[in-house]
Scaffold this active site. Structure first.
Site, PDB file in Angstrom:
ATOM      1  N   SER A 277       0.883  -1.269   0.133  1.00 24.55           N
ATOM      2  CA  SER A 277      -0.065  -0.082   0.162  1.00 24.55           C
ATOM      3  C   SER A 277       0.914   1.270   0.010  1.00 24.55           C
ATOM      4  CB  SER A 277      -0.806   0.128   1.348  1.00 24.55           C
ATOM      5  OG  SER A 277      -1.814  -0.815   1.161  1.00 24.55           O
ATOM      6  N   ILE A 278       0.352   2.061  -0.797  1.00 23.20           N
ATOM      7  CA  ILE A 278       1.267   3.469  -1.084  1.00 23.20           C
ATOM      8  C   ILE A 278       1.131   4.117   0.426  1.00 23.20           C
ATOM      9  CG2 ILE A 278       1.091   6.063  -1.609  1.00 23.20           C
ATOM     10  CD1 ILE A 278       0.350   4.587  -4.264  1.00 23.20           C
TER      11      ILE A 278
ATOM     12  N   VAL B 267     -15.270   4.394   5.109  1.00 24.31           N
ATOM     13  CA  VAL B 267     -15.751   5.745   4.851  1.00 24.31           C
ATOM     14  C   VAL B 267     -17.288   5.758   4.426  1.00 24.31           C
ATOM     15  CG1 VAL B 267     -13.447   6.800   4.444  1.00 24.31           C
ATOM     16  CG2 VAL B 267     -15.071   5.779   2.622  1.00 24.31           C
TER      17      VAL B 267
ATOM     18  N   TYR C  84      -8.687   3.139 -16.917  1.00 20.97           N
ATOM     19  CA  TYR C  84      -8.687   3.928 -15.619  1.00 20.97           C
ATOM     20  C   TYR C  84     -10.117   4.439 -15.557  1.00 20.97           C
ATOM     21  CZ  TYR C  84      -6.767   6.059 -11.693  1.00 20.97           C
ATOM     22  OH  TYR C  84      -6.594   6.362 -10.290  1.00 20.97           O
TER      23      TYR C  84
ATOM     24  N   LYS D 243     -10.770  11.082  -9.561  1.00 20.93           N
ATOM     25  CA  LYS D 243      -9.666  11.547  -9.493  1.00 20.93           C
ATOM     26  C   LYS D 243      -9.660  13.296 -10.009  1.00 20.93           C
ATOM     27  CE  LYS D 243      -7.208   8.262  -7.510  1.00 20.93           C
ATOM     28  NZ  LYS D 243      -7.589   8.191  -5.947  1.00 20.93           N
TER      29      LYS D 243
ATOM     30  N   ILE E  97       1.935   1.942  -9.460  1.00 20.37           N
ATOM     31  CA  ILE E  97       2.792   1.210  -8.484  1.00 20.37           C
ATOM     32  C   ILE E  97       1.904  -0.067  -8.307  1.00 20.37           C
ATOM     33  CG2 ILE E  97       3.489   0.812  -6.251  1.00 20.37           C
ATOM     34  CD1 ILE E  97       3.792   3.933  -5.925  1.00 20.37           C
TER      35      ILE E  97
END
Ligand SMILES: NC(=O)c1ccc[n+]([C@@H]2O[C@H](COP(=O)([O-])OP(=O)(O)OC[C@H]3O[C@@H](n4cnc5c(N)ncnc54)[C@H](O)[C@@H]3O)[C@@H](O)[C@H]2O)c1
Length: 258
Positions: free
Chosen positions: A19-20, A68, A158, A165, A194
């Site tokens: 994970s980032i 969330v 995407y 985004k 990544i």
């Protein structure tokens, strides 16, 4: 010098060691921050156990569930942060979700429910968490979220996440404009591709990574720790004049025309 000693930092979005958010948590810890980690709970408690084991070496003083999509849980998590810490300095928003079906093929096939889901989890959640964190950031603060180039360019597969985004980057600007008077800065990092759990759902992710390795000025992709370094910078006084920005941490890929 980059120093986050005494800063209280909530890091969302750690699922595993790819994970980032894990890269960010490590670098915030290295810079001296006091960490609070949130995780996405599941019925069997598997994620809680996995993330707890992973983050143990960073000695987090808070470890809390935060889905969330569950307003009650978000509320009680931030109440606990208020009770235990009394204030908050740093919020790392490092989460997103879209159905795998919506991350491949034709964008025009995106369903209403798939569109809403991606926007709710990946975009609205920044507004939600920033809003609930704001009253805790009594001494100012820094909020950092994660974006991707697909928010400003059309990138194959995407799809709906690109729209999410684009919305996220607009939210960064509106939140920064609102919160600047409280000395709360809001910025995004647009990371290069990544390999992670989330990115594996995007059709053709390995081709995207290989393309970046060929084309990016640095002839490679970036690592989670490099993103973590940029996040630590954006959370520190070294970036005190920067807000509302999208910082590319992508080995330079974004500047290239071909
Ligand atoms: N991996 C990439 O190539 C890349 C590039 C640029 C930006 N990003 C962004 O970085 C962020 C982190 O993704 P990652 O690539 O590290 O993948 P990841 O799968 O490791 O992290 C995604 C996280 O989102 C969390 N999450 C999903 N739904 C949630 C919910 N309802 N409530 C709370 N948390 C929820 C997951 O538990 C997970 O921890 C995302 O915003 C992603 O879009 C990723």
């Amino acid at each position: 010098m980059l120093d986050l000693t005494g800063k209280k930092a909530i890091v969302t979005g750690i699922a595993n060691n790819r994970s980032i958010a894990w890269g960010i948590a490590q670098q915030l810890h290295k810079a001296g921050a006091n960490l609070g980690i949130t995780y996405l709970p599941d019925e069997k408690g598997k994620m809680e156990k996995k993330v707890a084991e992973l983050v143990e070496p960073l000695n987090p003083s808070l470890f809390l569930p935060c889905d969330v999509q569950n307003d009650e849980q978000v509320k009680s998590t931030f109440e606990e942060i208020q009770q235990k810490w009394g204030k908050l300095d740093i919020l790392i928003h490092c989460l997103a979700f879209a159905s795998k079906d919506d991350l491949t093929g034709d964008f025009s096939n995106t369903s209403r429910s798939g569109f809403n889901l991606a926007m709710e989890v990946s975009t609205y959640s920044l507004v939600q968490l920033a809003g609930i964190a704001k009253p805790l950031m009594t001494e100012g603060g820094s909020i950092v979220t994660l974006s991707y180039l697909g928010g400003v360019r059309a990138i194959p597969n995407y799809n709906v996440m690109g729209v999410a985004k684009a919305g996220l980057e607009a939210c960064v600007r509106y939140l920064a404009a609102e919160m600047g008077s409280a000395n709360i800065r809001v910025n995004a990092i647009s990371a290069g591709p990544i390999r992670t759990l989330a990115s594996s759902a995007v059709g053709g992710i390995l081709d995207m990574i290989h393309h970046v390795e060929k084309v990016a000025p640095l002839k490679r992709t970036v690592t989670q720790l490099e993103v973590g370094n940029a996040a630590a910078f954006l959370c520190s006084d070294l970036s005190s004049g920067i807000t509302g920005q999208v910082l590319y941490v992508d080995a330079g890929y974004e500047i290239m025309g071909m």
